[in-house]
Design a protein around this motif. Structure first.
Motif, PDB file in Angstrom:
ATOM      1  N   LYS A 128      47.464  35.150  35.710  1.00 33.64           N
ATOM      2  CA  LYS A 128      48.657  34.619  36.375  1.00 33.64           C
ATOM      3  C   LYS A 128      48.311  34.064  37.750  1.00 33.64           C
ATOM      4  O   LYS A 128      48.809  33.001  38.151  1.00 33.64           O
ATOM      5  CB  LYS A 128      49.713  35.716  36.500  1.00 33.64           C
ATOM      6  N   GLN A 131      46.684  30.695  37.398  1.00 36.87           N
ATOM      7  CA  GLN A 131      47.649  29.643  37.069  1.00 36.87           C
ATOM      8  C   GLN A 131      48.443  29.215  38.299  1.00 36.87           C
ATOM      9  O   GLN A 131      48.608  28.014  38.565  1.00 36.87           O
ATOM     10  CB  GLN A 131      48.592  30.141  35.977  1.00 36.87           C
ATOM     11  N   TRP A 132      48.929  30.198  39.060  1.00 38.52           N
ATOM     12  CA  TRP A 132      49.685  29.862  40.263  1.00 38.52           C
ATOM     13  C   TRP A 132      48.792  29.233  41.329  1.00 38.52           C
ATOM     14  O   TRP A 132      49.246  28.396  42.117  1.00 38.52           O
ATOM     15  CB  TRP A 132      50.380  31.106  40.817  1.00 38.52           C
ATOM     16  N   ARG A 135      48.563  25.552  40.383  1.00 39.48           N
ATOM     17  CA  ARG A 135      49.810  24.848  40.707  1.00 39.48           C
ATOM     18  C   ARG A 135      49.963  24.655  42.213  1.00 39.48           C
ATOM     19  O   ARG A 135      50.377  23.576  42.677  1.00 39.48           O
ATOM     20  CB  ARG A 135      50.994  25.629  40.151  1.00 39.48           C
ATOM     21  N   SER A 136      49.636  25.690  42.972  1.00 39.37           N
ATOM     22  CA  SER A 136      49.755  25.588  44.429  1.00 39.37           C
ATOM     23  C   SER A 136      48.799  24.539  44.977  1.00 39.37           C
ATOM     24  O   SER A 136      49.163  23.737  45.857  1.00 39.37           O
ATOM     25  CB  SER A 136      49.472  26.948  45.073  1.00 39.37           C
ATOM     26  N   CYS A 231      43.182  28.630  47.491  1.00 34.39           N
ATOM     27  CA  CYS A 231      43.971  28.634  46.258  1.00 34.39           C
ATOM     28  C   CYS A 231      43.082  28.501  45.026  1.00 34.39           C
ATOM     29  O   CYS A 231      43.484  28.876  43.921  1.00 34.39           O
ATOM     30  CB  CYS A 231      44.999  27.501  46.284  1.00 34.39           C
TER      31      CYS A 231
END
Length: 260
Positions: A128, A131-132, A135-136, A231
């Motif tokens: 998770k 994935q975030w 996206r970030s 990130c």
């Protein structure tokens, strides 16, 4: 003459070979023992050698007389290892715990049992976070593209390539736009290039703004580039959230400054 126990005190023996016509002796037990070790075939005593048994008044082979044979050739004790008792490691026990069902196993893996509460499989959390993080990083890159292209948006819309040649930030903005779109599509193989872009922005753009005395844009670029870099690194939700907030805040500030 011979008779009784071979170890009897003063017992003497007469011996002869299979083909001998005359007997030899008398010999004591110690002398017979020494003859068993003799290398002379004519004197050597073997289990096939005959001795005169006074009890039966017969010539008998030494090998057939257990007591005399054991006295002349005592058995040597064999050295060995005591065999260890074998115990099966997977032996079933009557008092063992009850079998675990598939449902209980899955619940334990998901941290929904009393024993595994708080020990949930970290791979799901890491997935998770990854994935975030992607996206970030995509949103940060798109905000950077907006901040770099927006000041020259009129030239971009007019496709004035001659004047755009003097605006290198515009081309860097297009690169950021492509990076953002690829990350939104889940193309994480470009992570090494994204990290290079973040370091480049932190070094080159930050230095450029610093030499021009633009402190606020320099801070915005530094925050955005740092957040973008981490990130792509962090796989834990809390550090990732901090990096994403710093990166988004920095690039949003830079976009706001370029619009004003």
């Amino acid at each position: 003459m011979s008779g009784g126990s071979p170890e009897s005190s003063g017992t003497e023996y007469y011996i002869r070979g299979l083909n001998d016509t005359e007997a030899r002796g008398p010999f004591s037990m110690e002398q017979l023992r020494s003859l068993t070790e003799s290398s002379d075939p004519a004197k050597n005593v073997t289990p096939e050698t005959y001795f005169y048994d006074a009890t039966s008044e017969q010539w008998l082979q030494i090998g057939t007389h257990e007591h005399l044979k054991s006295a002349l050739w005592p058995e040597k004790k064999k050295m060995g290892f005591k065999q260890k008792e074998f115990k099966a490691v997977n032996e079933e026990k009557t008092d063992s715990a009850p079998a675990i069902t598939v449902q209980e196993f899955l619940a334990a893996a998901e941290g929904r049992t009393d024993e595994t509460k708080g020990k949930k499989d970290k791979s799901e959390q890491m997935m998770k976070a990854a994935q975030w993080g992607t996206r970030s990083a995509a949103v940060i890159s798109l905000l950077s593209a907006v901040a770099l292209i927006l000041p020259s948006i009129d030239l971009v819309l007019a496709m004035d390539m001659a004047k755009l040649a003097d605006k290198p930030f515009v081309y860097l903005g297009f690169v950021d736009a492509v990076i953002g779109l690829l990350l939104l599509l889940g193309v994480i193989t470009i992570y090494p290039f994204v990290r290079f872009r973040a370091v480049f922005g932190l070094g080159f753009l930050g230095f450029l703004f610093m030499t021009q005395g633009q402190v606020t844009p320099m801070i915005a670029v530094a925050a955005g580039s740092t957040g973008l870099y981490f990130c792509t690194i962090f796989l834990s939700l809390i550090p990732l959230a901090v990096a994403a907030l710093v990166g988004l805040g920095g690039m949003a500030m830079l976009a706001t400054l370029s619009y004003s």
